[in-house]
Write a protein that holds these residues in place. Structure first.
Motif, short mmCIF file in Angstrom:
data_model
loop_
_atom_site.label_atom_id
_atom_site.label_comp_id
_atom_site.label_asym_id
_atom_site.label_seq_id
_atom_site.Cartn_x
_atom_site.Cartn_y
_atom_site.Cartn_z
N GLN A 77 -4.13 1.26 7.15
CA GLN A 77 -3.91 3.04 6.83
C GLN A 77 -3.12 3.21 8.20
O GLN A 77 -2.08 4.20 8.22
CB GLN A 77 -5.50 4.02 7.89
CG GLN A 77 -6.69 3.33 6.81
CD GLN A 77 -7.78 4.23 7.14
OE1 GLN A 77 -7.32 5.73 6.96
NE2 GLN A 77 -9.39 3.28 6.48
N ILE A 78 -3.56 2.97 9.25
CA ILE A 78 -2.56 3.52 10.90
C ILE A 78 -0.73 3.20 9.94
O ILE A 78 0.24 3.83 10.30
CB ILE A 78 -3.00 2.43 12.19
CG1 ILE A 78 -4.54 3.41 12.18
CG2 ILE A 78 -2.07 2.53 12.86
CD1 ILE A 78 -4.28 2.26 13.38
N TYR A 84 -3.69 10.04 0.31
CA TYR A 84 -3.86 10.18 1.31
C TYR A 84 -5.59 9.56 0.34
O TYR A 84 -6.40 8.40 1.64
CB TYR A 84 -4.48 10.90 2.47
CG TYR A 84 -5.58 12.03 2.10
CD1 TYR A 84 -6.93 11.76 2.12
CD2 TYR A 84 -4.79 13.36 1.13
CE1 TYR A 84 -7.57 13.12 1.75
CE2 TYR A 84 -5.53 14.13 1.17
CZ TYR A 84 -6.49 14.08 1.60
OH TYR A 84 -7.31 15.51 1.25
N ILE A 85 -5.93 9.99 -0.13
CA ILE A 85 -7.68 8.91 -0.57
C ILE A 85 -7.24 7.51 -0.78
O ILE A 85 -8.21 6.95 -0.85
CB ILE A 85 -7.13 9.15 -1.99
CG1 ILE A 85 -7.69 11.75 -2.16
CG2 ILE A 85 -8.81 9.44 -2.91
CD1 ILE A 85 -8.38 11.95 -1.08
N LYS A 86 -5.94 7.17 -1.62
CA LYS A 86 -5.71 5.91 -1.52
C LYS A 86 -6.13 4.91 -0.33
O LYS A 86 -5.79 3.90 -0.19
CB LYS A 86 -4.72 5.37 -3.09
CG LYS A 86 -4.48 5.98 -3.82
CD LYS A 86 -3.27 5.33 -4.57
CE LYS A 86 -3.55 6.08 -6.15
NZ LYS A 86 -1.97 5.29 -6.49
N ILE A 87 -4.90 5.29 0.57
CA ILE A 87 -4.94 5.02 2.32
C ILE A 87 -6.17 5.24 2.83
O ILE A 87 -6.52 3.80 3.18
CB ILE A 87 -4.31 5.74 2.48
CG1 ILE A 87 -2.61 5.98 2.53
CG2 ILE A 87 -3.65 5.04 4.46
CD1 ILE A 87 -1.96 6.25 3.02
N ASN A 88 -7.65 6.26 2.14
CA ASN A 88 -8.68 5.96 3.20
C ASN A 88 -9.68 4.88 2.90
O ASN A 88 -10.64 4.54 3.12
CB ASN A 88 -9.50 6.97 3.03
CG ASN A 88 -8.61 8.25 3.62
OD1 ASN A 88 -7.65 8.18 4.95
ND2 ASN A 88 -8.88 9.76 4.12
N LYS A 89 -9.33 4.09 1.76
CA LYS A 89 -10.25 3.67 1.48
C LYS A 89 -10.08 2.20 1.78
O LYS A 89 -10.29 0.89 1.24
CB LYS A 89 -9.98 2.60 -0.49
CG LYS A 89 -10.35 4.23 -1.08
CD LYS A 89 -10.14 3.99 -2.41
CE LYS A 89 -10.56 5.69 -3.34
NZ LYS A 89 -10.22 5.16 -4.46
N LEU A 135 0.96 -1.54 -0.16
CA LEU A 135 0.30 0.27 -0.01
C LEU A 135 0.88 1.47 0.11
O LEU A 135 0.31 2.70 -0.08
CB LEU A 135 -0.53 -0.15 1.20
CG LEU A 135 -1.94 1.26 1.77
CD1 LEU A 135 -2.75 1.95 -0.15
CD2 LEU A 135 -2.47 0.48 2.77
N TYR A 136 2.26 1.61 0.38
CA TYR A 136 3.01 2.41 1.07
C TYR A 136 3.24 2.45 -0.33
O TYR A 136 3.32 3.62 -0.95
CB TYR A 136 3.86 1.98 2.26
CG TYR A 136 5.02 3.05 1.92
CD1 TYR A 136 4.98 5.17 2.66
CD2 TYR A 136 6.13 2.88 1.51
CE1 TYR A 136 5.21 5.52 2.56
CE2 TYR A 136 7.24 3.19 1.40
CZ TYR A 136 6.88 5.19 2.23
OH TYR A 136 7.69 6.45 1.76
#
Length: 327
Positions: free
Chosen positions: A268-269, A257-262, A243-244
């Protein structure tokens, strides 16, 4: 004593030596049965013709917890002389009964010594009983899944310096009887009965109480749980890295952060923690990460400051979470 125990431990050490081309070993000893048992194994290994080049040295850190610490040091020196080896002894002048503080002092001293004298391998005497006790301590502290299984058989601690814990498959009782069979001079450590030390209370009271009144196989169950947590943690780490890499900016210190919020909340953390560590070499506490995530969920559109930490500021612009140095 099963002869197989000695052979398995010896094979583990030799495989590690061969794989990483180890020429010198630093054994961190405490003077207890685990240390004496490991000294026996290492000195036996060095007698083999194809390992005569191997250099071993022993390091002992005296916390001055007990009145007879000088006698224990003399006991260790006498045994090391008996096997014709070298030992370095460090003494901590600031006496404390805090196990966490002592561990930090001890590991720092051992690692600095290894760096200074170019040891590639540090061996410690941690056993499976230590692993269970550490799990319980971390559980009481409310540690995350990655900390509940923090004693691995092998780990890299600094560049090309490794720590090997070859006794992690053996419990304290089995090591004790192995030492008896080999007529090894075990020192009875009175600090094991200092109940101000949390680990001793867990060992002497907490685990025996659970075994007698709640579940007699508690130790095996914890081992099984630790094993499961290891694989769960590895799965989480792999997905966090993926993900990173998908979310990070190609040029700037930022992540999308849009990709992470999903993603799942724990991903996410962990991804934001990895983002901070990769770019700043800092470990941001979970509570601060949660504050950042809550701010991100507000869907702010303009340049907005999220949170500050030390000398850094986190802010968002469009779809990106940035880190900036305070001016």
């Amino acid at each position: 004593m099963k002869k197989l125990n000695l052979e398995k431990i010896e094979n583990l050490i030799t495989n590690f030596i061969n794989r990483y081309n180890i020429k010198n070993i630093l054994l961190a000893i405490s003077g207890g049965q685990d240390s004496i048992y490991l000294i026996k194994i290492l000195e036996k290994l060095k007698k083999k013709s194809y390992y005569k080049y191997l250099q071993t040295s022993y390091i002992y850190v005296d916390h001055q917890w007990k009145n007879n610490s000088k006698k224990q040091i003399q006991h260790i020196i006498n045994y090391i002389k008996l096997v014709n080896a070298n030992i370095i002894i460090y003494q901590i002048n600031k006496i404390t009964l805090s196990e966490d503080e002592c561990r930090k002092y001890r590991y720092n001293i051992i690692l600095q010594h290894a760096i200074k004298y170019k040891f590639k391998l540090i061996i410690t005497g941690h056993n499976s009983t230590d692993k269970i006790e550490t799990f319980i301590q971390n559980f009481i502290k409310g540690s995350g899944i990655e900390s509940l299984n923090n004693l691995a058989i092998k780990s890299r601690v600094f560049q090309e310096i490794f720590i090997l814990r070859p006794l992690l498959k053996l419990n304290r009782n089995r090591i004790y009887w192995s030492c008896k069979k080999l007529y090894l001079p075990i020192w009875s450590d009175s600090t094991n009965y200092f109940y101000k030390i949390q680990r001793n209370r867990i060992r002497q009271e907490f685990i025996p109480y659970i075994k007698q009144y709640l579940h007699k196989n508690i130790e095996n169950n914890i081992k099984y749980l630790i094993n499961n947590y290891h694989y769960q943690n590895e799965y989480i780490k792999q997905n966090v890295i993926k993900l990173y890499l998908k979310s990070k900016h190609n040029k700037r210190t930022a992540i999308n952060y849009i990709k992470i919020n999903k993603q799942n909340f724990i991903l996410q953390i962990k991804t934001i923690q990895l983002f901070c560590f990769h770019n700043l070499q800092i470990y941001l506490e979970t509570q601060k990460i949660i504050k950042i995530i809550k701010q991100l969920n507000k869907k702010l559109t303009n340049v907005s400051k999220i949170i500050s930490h030390s000398s850094f500021i986190f802010f968002i612009h469009k779809n990106w979470l940035y880190i900036s140095i305070k001016t």
